[in-house]
Design an enzyme around this catalytic site. Structure first.
Site, mmCIF file in Angstrom:
data_model
loop_
_atom_site.group_PDB
_atom_site.id
_atom_site.type_symbol
_atom_site.label_atom_id
_atom_site.label_comp_id
_atom_site.label_asym_id
_atom_site.label_seq_id
_atom_site.Cartn_x
_atom_site.Cartn_y
_atom_site.Cartn_z
ATOM 1 N N HIS A 164 -8.736 16.997 -2.750
ATOM 2 C CA HIS A 164 -7.740 17.812 -1.900
ATOM 3 C C HIS A 164 -6.880 18.650 -2.794
ATOM 4 O O HIS A 164 -6.137 18.080 -3.473
ATOM 5 C CB HIS A 164 -6.855 17.040 -0.636
ATOM 6 N N LYS A 210 2.502 6.640 -1.839
ATOM 7 C CA LYS A 210 2.897 5.917 -3.372
ATOM 8 C C LYS A 210 2.596 4.570 -3.507
ATOM 9 O O LYS A 210 2.401 3.951 -4.886
ATOM 10 C CB LYS A 210 4.314 6.244 -3.709
ATOM 11 N N TYR A 217 4.596 14.753 -5.078
ATOM 12 C CA TYR A 217 3.497 14.373 -4.393
ATOM 13 C C TYR A 217 2.404 14.008 -5.310
ATOM 14 O O TYR A 217 1.723 12.695 -4.843
ATOM 15 C CB TYR A 217 2.998 15.417 -3.255
HETATM 16 C C1 LIG Z 1 -0.812 -2.167 6.842
HETATM 17 C C2 LIG Z 1 -0.633 -1.373 5.278
HETATM 18 C C3 LIG Z 1 -0.851 -0.155 5.334
HETATM 19 C C4 LIG Z 1 -0.697 0.731 4.021
HETATM 20 N N1 LIG Z 1 -0.954 1.807 3.919
HETATM 21 C C5 LIG Z 1 -0.789 2.491 2.742
HETATM 22 C C6 LIG Z 1 -0.832 4.033 2.792
HETATM 23 O O1 LIG Z 1 -1.436 4.430 3.665
HETATM 24 N N2 LIG Z 1 -0.551 4.601 1.767
HETATM 25 C C7 LIG Z 1 -0.248 3.704 0.631
HETATM 26 O O2 LIG Z 1 -0.033 4.348 -0.430
HETATM 27 N N3 LIG Z 1 0.190 2.509 0.343
HETATM 28 C C8 LIG Z 1 -0.091 1.965 1.816
HETATM 29 N N4 LIG Z 1 0.000 0.822 1.762
HETATM 30 C C9 LIG Z 1 0.551 -0.019 0.638
HETATM 31 C C10 LIG Z 1 -0.575 -0.470 -0.637
HETATM 32 O O3 LIG Z 1 -1.612 -0.793 0.299
HETATM 33 C C11 LIG Z 1 0.034 -1.259 -1.439
HETATM 34 O O4 LIG Z 1 1.165 -0.606 -1.955
HETATM 35 C C12 LIG Z 1 -1.173 -2.013 -2.218
HETATM 36 O O5 LIG Z 1 -1.839 -2.840 -1.498
HETATM 37 C C13 LIG Z 1 -0.455 -2.828 -3.159
HETATM 38 O O6 LIG Z 1 -1.502 -3.485 -3.844
HETATM 39 P P1 LIG Z 1 -0.937 -4.915 -4.633
HETATM 40 O O7 LIG Z 1 -2.060 -5.414 -5.395
HETATM 41 O O8 LIG Z 1 0.078 -4.991 -5.296
HETATM 42 O O9 LIG Z 1 -0.840 -5.820 -3.515
HETATM 43 P P2 LIG Z 1 -1.757 -6.304 -2.384
HETATM 44 O O10 LIG Z 1 -2.766 -5.370 -1.915
HETATM 45 O O11 LIG Z 1 -1.049 -6.925 -1.158
HETATM 46 O O12 LIG Z 1 -2.648 -7.531 -3.017
HETATM 47 C C14 LIG Z 1 -1.900 -8.819 -2.941
HETATM 48 C C15 LIG Z 1 -3.203 -9.911 -3.013
HETATM 49 O O13 LIG Z 1 -2.310 -11.096 -3.287
HETATM 50 C C16 LIG Z 1 -3.233 -12.085 -2.469
HETATM 51 N N5 LIG Z 1 -2.075 -13.375 -2.112
HETATM 52 C C17 LIG Z 1 -0.823 -13.172 -1.545
HETATM 53 N N6 LIG Z 1 -0.407 -14.443 -1.752
HETATM 54 C C18 LIG Z 1 -1.179 -15.101 -2.544
HETATM 55 C C19 LIG Z 1 -1.166 -16.634 -3.165
HETATM 56 N N7 LIG Z 1 -0.138 -17.467 -2.711
HETATM 57 N N8 LIG Z 1 -2.311 -17.014 -3.739
HETATM 58 C C20 LIG Z 1 -3.209 -16.147 -4.071
HETATM 59 N N9 LIG Z 1 -3.255 -15.124 -3.766
HETATM 60 C C21 LIG Z 1 -2.336 -14.386 -2.924
HETATM 61 C C22 LIG Z 1 -3.365 -11.352 -1.190
HETATM 62 O O14 LIG Z 1 -4.094 -12.198 -0.343
HETATM 63 C C23 LIG Z 1 -3.716 -9.937 -1.589
HETATM 64 O O15 LIG Z 1 -4.896 -10.206 -1.821
HETATM 65 C C24 LIG Z 1 -0.003 -0.092 3.033
HETATM 66 C C25 LIG Z 1 0.125 -1.602 3.005
HETATM 67 C C26 LIG Z 1 -0.062 -2.202 4.304
HETATM 68 C C27 LIG Z 1 0.459 -3.593 4.288
#
Ligand SMILES: Cc1cc2nc3c(=O)[nH]c(=O)nc-3n(C[C@H](O)[C@H](O)[C@H](O)COP(=O)(O)OP(=O)(O)OC[C@H]3O[C@@H](n4cnc5c(N)ncnc54)[C@H](O)[C@@H]3O)c2cc1C
Length: 411
Positions: A79, A304, A390
């Site tokens: 986009h 973000k 953005y």
């Molecule tokens: C419902 C929802 C909608 C979202 N929508 C948007 C959006 O539209 N735009 C945007 O930018 N961001 C969005 N976000 C935020 C974005 O998805 C997150 O910022 C992103 O997933 C961060 O990635 P991460 O790897 O840090 O964490 P996560 O993706 O949460 O990954 C963490 C992983 O750790 C695992 N885990 C947790 N505890 C344990 C444990 N004790 N032992 C082993 N594994 C474990 C979990 O199962 C998971 O797979 C959204 C978040 C949610 C919850």
């Protein structure tokens, strides 16, 4: 549960196979650093979890650089603008022209699928699914370890470093003594009701529409899948929001005077996510490092969250490589400070944009936000600042990956 198995060993134990954990593993692999990923859920669950979907160019570049960009290049939607709607008028923010970069739409679950396939099928390395980490031992000592469950048994994994990329509800941050952490949190009084609809998107860019009933937003995940959001009360339920009510609000809140039409289709996913901002600092405690949602949450306005998680591990990987391979702790010592700069930038921007497009109970706040939004859409300078934030160009770390390049930049 028996605990009799001999401990295993690795250089970096990564908790969590979300975007942060999987990308970090890949970057460490490129640096020649051994790592193990422990994931609480099964592969199917992780690959189907619908969340973010709008990627900054820095994230796209990194996915290409680590070898996970092949399907993204074929299937993603690029986009060069997004739209703000207010008073039923459409205002196009030309991000490519104003900020020199596009945004790419590609679902987080697709990113995760590609990263898992790269590690498991192409590199023949493991992601240990169904392996919840129960406990982190001695995080501030020389021999930290994690205790996890897998196949009905309890295991211990000793590592040089542990990275908690385990999301907001993981074990990593909670292992750090409260006295060592400063935590900032803002809970907004509203939530986002999100649906995935099996219908072609009604626009070729993302639309944020500020309406007296609350935000209405149109996004997409593919040429045939629309992602739509409504600002609703915290705790809103599916029973309160049957399909007819969702569509009625989307039509009303997204309406424009020029006859623009919203396409309707079957709702194939429904979720309600409370909106909050959260930061824990520092992002390190001894040999335990926090990355991604484990350390911070941004309101989703501005897209973000996922991009921020990617930035953290981009900074972390060369720091861990220097620490583990060269016994050089200089980058690791700067990790938290370095990340918190982009974290606070993203918090500021996401909170600002949230207040700009949502309605509030406070009439003064409401009127001020509307005045600000009207200023943004009428001034090129204000639009440029919005566009730069953005697409994230102002805070993107350069794509250097070696420890010496990074150190040279920081010193
Ligand atoms: C419902 C929802 C909608 C979202 N929508 C948007 C959006 O539209 N735009 C945007 O930018 N961001 C969005 N976000 C935020 C974005 O998805 C997150 O910022 C992103 O997933 C961060 O990635 P991460 O790897 O840090 O964490 P996560 O993706 O949460 O990954 C963490 C992983 O750790 C695992 N885990 C947790 N505890 C344990 C444990 N004790 N032992 C082993 N594994 C474990 C979990 O199962 C998971 O797979 C959204 C978040 C949610 C919850």
């Amino acid at each position: 549960m028996p605990d009799s198995l001999p401990p295993q060993r690795t250089q970096v134990a990564i908790i969590g196979a979300g975007p942060a954990g999987l990308i970090l593993a890949q970057l460490l692999h490129q640096h020649g650093v051994d790592n193990v990923i422990l994931e609480a859920k099964d592969r199917g669950y992780v690959e189907a979890r619908i969340r973010a979907g709008v990627l900054e160019q820095g994230t796209v570049d990194l996915l290409h650089q680590i070898g996970a960009g092949e399907r993204l290049a074929r299937e993603a939607l690029v986009h060069d603008s997004f739209e703000l709607r207010v008073d039923r008028q459409r205002h196009i923010i030309k991000i490519q022209d104003l900020a020199g970069a596009p945004m790419t739409v590609y679902g987080q679950q697709e990113v995760v699928k590609d990263l898992i396939a790269l590690r498991v099928e192409k590199q023949r390395e493991q992601v240990l699914f169904d392996a919840p980490v129960l406990h982190i031992a001695d995080p501030a000592g020389e021999r930290p370890s994690v205790v996890y469950e897998h196949g009905g048994q309890r295991h211990t994994l000793i590592a040089d470093v542990i990275v908690a990329a385990d999301g907001f509800h993981g074990v990593g941050r909670n292992t750090i003594p409260n006295s060592m952490l400063k935590q900032y949190q803002r809970d907004y009084p509203f939530a986002w009701l999100g649906i995935m609809a099996d219908v072609a998107p009604s626009a070729d860019h993302v639309i944020y529409s500020r309406h007296t009933d609350g935000l209405g937003m149109l996004s997409m995940r593919s040429p045939t899948l629309s992602r739509l959001y409504l600002q609703v009360d915290r705790g809103a339920t599916r029973e309160q929001w049957p399909d007819e009510r969702i569509w009625e609000h989307l039509h009303r809140r997204l309406a424009a005077d020029d006859g623009w039409r919203l396409n309707e289709g079957p709702i194939i996913e429904f979720s309600v996510a409370p909106i909050k901002a959260f930061v824990a600092e520092p992002m390190r405690y001894g040999r335990l490092f926090l990355a991604g949602d484990a350390a911070h949450i941004v309101p989703p306005t501005g897209a973000k969250g996922l991009n921020l998680a990617v930035r953290d591990v981009q900074v972390l990987a060369p720091a861990l490589a220097a620490l583990i391979k060269d016994n050089d702790s200089r980058l690791a010592d700067k990790y938290s400070e370095q990340c918190l700069k982009h974290v606070w930038w993203a918090e500021y921007f996401s909170c600002w944009m949230t207040e700009l497009v949502h309605t509030a109970d406070d009439p003064m706040a409401q009127a001020l936000a509307l005045a600000e939004l009207r200023t943004v859409i009428s001034r090129r300078g204000a639009q440029t600042l919005l566009a730069e934030n953005y697409v994230g160009v102002s805070a993107r770390p350069p794509a250097s990956v070696t420890a010496s390049e990074t150190l040279a930049r920081l010193t």
